[in-house]
Design an enzyme around this catalytic site. Structure first.
Site, PDB file in Angstrom:
ATOM      1  N   SER A 141       0.876  -1.177   0.000  1.00 40.42           N
ATOM      2  CA  SER A 141       0.000   0.000   0.000  1.00 40.42           C
ATOM      3  C   SER A 141       0.907   1.219   0.000  1.00 40.42           C
ATOM      4  O   SER A 141       2.091   1.116   0.371  1.00 40.42           O
ATOM      5  CB  SER A 141      -0.843  -0.003   1.277  1.00 40.42           C
ATOM      6  OG  SER A 141      -1.484   1.242   1.459  1.00 40.42           O
ATOM      7  N   TYR A 154      -2.076  -0.594  10.455  1.00 36.62           N
ATOM      8  CA  TYR A 154      -2.096  -0.983   9.032  1.00 36.62           C
ATOM      9  C   TYR A 154      -0.777  -0.606   8.365  1.00 36.62           C
ATOM     10  O   TYR A 154      -0.142  -1.424   7.693  1.00 36.62           O
ATOM     11  CB  TYR A 154      -3.262  -0.264   8.353  1.00 36.62           C
ATOM     12  CG  TYR A 154      -3.425  -0.557   6.880  1.00 36.62           C
ATOM     13  CD1 TYR A 154      -3.800  -1.819   6.428  1.00 36.62           C
ATOM     14  CD2 TYR A 154      -3.242   0.451   5.923  1.00 36.62           C
ATOM     15  CE1 TYR A 154      -3.970  -2.078   5.069  1.00 36.62           C
ATOM     16  CE2 TYR A 154      -3.413   0.206   4.567  1.00 36.62           C
ATOM     17  CZ  TYR A 154      -3.779  -1.062   4.142  1.00 36.62           C
ATOM     18  OH  TYR A 154      -3.947  -1.319   2.798  1.00 36.62           O
TER      19      TYR A 154
HETATM   20  N1  LIG Z   1      -8.576  -0.651  -1.483  1.00 35.82           N
HETATM   21  C1  LIG Z   1      -7.539   0.118  -1.314  1.00 35.82           C
HETATM   22  O1  LIG Z   1      -7.649   1.356  -1.327  1.00 35.82           O
HETATM   23  C2  LIG Z   1      -6.170  -0.497  -1.122  1.00 35.82           C
HETATM   24  C3  LIG Z   1      -5.052   0.341  -1.254  1.00 35.82           C
HETATM   25  C4  LIG Z   1      -3.796  -0.216  -1.073  1.00 35.82           C
HETATM   26  C5  LIG Z   1      -3.640  -1.556  -0.769  1.00 35.82           C
HETATM   27  N2  LIG Z   1      -4.740  -2.342  -0.630  1.00 35.82           N
HETATM   28  C6  LIG Z   1      -4.543  -3.738  -0.270  1.00 35.82           C
HETATM   29  O2  LIG Z   1      -5.217  -4.566  -1.180  1.00 35.82           O
HETATM   30  C7  LIG Z   1      -5.489  -5.829  -0.565  1.00 35.82           C
HETATM   31  C8  LIG Z   1      -6.910  -6.252  -0.912  1.00 35.82           C
HETATM   32  O3  LIG Z   1      -7.820  -5.316  -0.343  1.00 35.82           O
HETATM   33  P1  LIG Z   1      -9.166  -4.839  -1.068  1.00 35.82           P
HETATM   34  O4  LIG Z   1      -9.080  -3.380  -1.206  1.00 35.82           O
HETATM   35  O5  LIG Z   1      -9.470  -5.671  -2.233  1.00 35.82           O
HETATM   36  O6  LIG Z   1     -10.192  -5.116   0.148  1.00 35.82           O
HETATM   37  P2  LIG Z   1     -11.438  -6.100   0.335  1.00 35.82           P
HETATM   38  O7  LIG Z   1     -12.420  -5.858  -0.759  1.00 35.82           O
HETATM   39  O8  LIG Z   1     -11.857  -5.920   1.732  1.00 35.82           O
HETATM   40  O9  LIG Z   1     -10.817  -7.559   0.126  1.00 35.82           O
HETATM   41  C9  LIG Z   1     -10.012  -8.150   1.090  1.00 35.82           C
HETATM   42  C10 LIG Z   1      -9.767  -9.601   0.722  1.00 35.82           C
HETATM   43  O10 LIG Z   1      -8.908 -10.185   1.723  1.00 35.82           O
HETATM   44  C11 LIG Z   1      -9.514 -11.373   2.211  1.00 35.82           C
HETATM   45  N3  LIG Z   1      -9.134 -11.599   3.613  1.00 35.82           N
HETATM   46  C12 LIG Z   1      -9.309 -10.768   4.683  1.00 35.82           C
HETATM   47  N4  LIG Z   1      -8.880 -11.371   5.808  1.00 35.82           N
HETATM   48  C13 LIG Z   1      -8.429 -12.597   5.450  1.00 35.82           C
HETATM   49  C14 LIG Z   1      -7.872 -13.698   6.148  1.00 35.82           C
HETATM   50  N5  LIG Z   1      -7.716 -13.685   7.483  1.00 35.82           N
HETATM   51  N6  LIG Z   1      -7.516 -14.799   5.449  1.00 35.82           N
HETATM   52  C15 LIG Z   1      -7.694 -14.868   4.113  1.00 35.82           C
HETATM   53  N7  LIG Z   1      -8.218 -13.862   3.390  1.00 35.82           N
HETATM   54  C16 LIG Z   1      -8.585 -12.742   4.046  1.00 35.82           C
HETATM   55  C17 LIG Z   1     -11.018 -11.176   2.031  1.00 35.82           C
HETATM   56  O11 LIG Z   1     -11.673 -12.423   1.879  1.00 35.82           O
HETATM   57  P3  LIG Z   1     -12.493 -13.240   2.997  1.00 35.82           P
HETATM   58  O12 LIG Z   1     -13.266 -12.243   3.810  1.00 35.82           O
HETATM   59  O13 LIG Z   1     -13.357 -14.160   2.176  1.00 35.82           O
HETATM   60  O14 LIG Z   1     -11.468 -13.996   3.771  1.00 35.82           O
HETATM   61  C18 LIG Z   1     -11.047 -10.435   0.699  1.00 35.82           C
HETATM   62  O15 LIG Z   1     -10.994 -11.350  -0.374  1.00 35.82           O
HETATM   63  C19 LIG Z   1      -5.226  -5.635   0.938  1.00 35.82           C
HETATM   64  O16 LIG Z   1      -3.998  -6.219   1.291  1.00 35.82           O
HETATM   65  C20 LIG Z   1      -5.131  -4.119   1.074  1.00 35.82           C
HETATM   66  O17 LIG Z   1      -4.304  -3.747   2.125  1.00 35.82           O
HETATM   67  C21 LIG Z   1      -6.004  -1.837  -0.808  1.00 35.82           C
END
Ligand SMILES: NC(=O)c1ccc[n+]([C@@H]2O[C@H](COP(=O)([O-])OP(=O)(O)OC[C@H]3O[C@@H](n4cnc5c(N)ncnc54)[C@H](OP(=O)(O)O)[C@@H]3O)[C@@H](O)[C@H]2O)c1
Length: 264
Positions: A141, A154
């Protein structure tokens, strides 16, 4: 990784958001996708929505349960024989000031965002070392490059990923294990809904950063290009966000004042 045709890609956090879209885009490019996350039904729904669902495999994983990882790695190696790309994407965020955040929340974020990916990588690594080439793409991130309001746990978990995976990149270059650090900000997903508050409860609101953010397909296209071009690190954001690490490096006082203006 020049192309994804007939490649085996393992995605953690494939049930929603960035992981789900990555599954779709790489499946479209000819890859077989191993879809992993905790929620089996959500993974199966993603599987059915893929362009080539027959080139996919659902395998649940909980990044907080590292004792299960040996069996998970065994399962994918027995089934596919190799992993060309491991996309370490599963993660959870936070919305609370450090002063109001219970230490259990800091520990939980470290388990899911840092120790989980590290433990899984260590178990998969001996197999990757034997392959001609492989990639580990880490969804860090921009919060892995500088701290921000309400992101102390985070941000720390994402900074830690850089320390580990930059070391690993050096050590594993001789085995052609490439490491791509992907640093996005403000992507329109459910991340803030799923984030934890200071007591470890779901934040359950959409942050302005997500509302005003980049569409998930646009973000993922940029991530795919970074992996294809084997970029060591990429920043994905809007406007000045793209230059923020440079501003931090060369104008740290100005950078601090700029961030202060983003007080929630
Ligand atoms: N959105 C942003 O602005 C942003 C920016 C920078 C980086 N990121 C990074 O992108 C990644 C994905 O996030 P997203 O934005 O797509 O959010 P999201 O829509 O909330 O998706 C999160 C994913 O992680 C899984 N997850 C959460 N806890 C878990 C666990 N204990 N074991 C296995 N899977 C788990 C969830 O699946 P289940 O609930 O089915 O387990 C879901 O598939 C994260 O690492 C986040 O830090 C996001």
């Amino acid at each position: 990784m020049k192309n994804f045709q007939n490649k085996i890609v393992w995605i953690t956090g494939a049930s929603a958001g960035i992981g789900e879209e990555m599954a779709r885009q790489l499946n479209q490019k000819g890859a077989t996708i191993i879809l992993s996350a905790r929620r089996k039904e959500a993974l199966e729904k993603v599987q059915q929505s893929l362009p080539f669902p027959e080139k996919s495999y659902v395998m649940t994983i909980d990044m907080e349960a590292p004792t299960t990882f040996t069996d998970k790695v065994k399962e994918v190696i027995q089934k596919f024989g190799k992993i060309d790309l491991l996309f370490l994407n599963a993660g959870i965020s936070q919305r609370s000031y450090a002063a109001q955040t219970d230490i259990s929340v800091d520990r939980r974020l470290m388990e899911i965002n840092y120790f989980g990916p590290v433990a899984l990588t260590k178990i998969l690594l001996p197999f990757l070392q034997k392959q001609t080439e492989s990639n580990i793409a880490v969804n860090s991130s921009l919060a892995g490059k500088f701290g921000f309001y309400e992101r102390s746990a985070y941000s720390a978990s994402k900074f830690a990923l850089h320390g580990f995976f930059e070391s690993l990149r050096l050590e594993e270059a001789e085995h052609n294990v490439n490491v791509n650090m992907l640093c996005a900000i403000g992507i329109k997903t459910g991340i803030s809904q799923n984030a934890l508050d200071g007591n470890g409860k779901p934040f359950a609101k959409t942050s302005a950063m997500q509302e005003e953010g980049i569409a998930v397909d646009d973000c993922v296209s940029q991530m795919v290009a970074a992996i294809e071009n084997n970029k060591k690190e990429v920043i994905i954001g809007k406007g000045a966000q793209r230059f923020s690490t440079k501003i931090k490096e060369f104008l740290p006082e100005l950078f601090f004042k700029m961030l202060q203006k983003r007080k929630p």
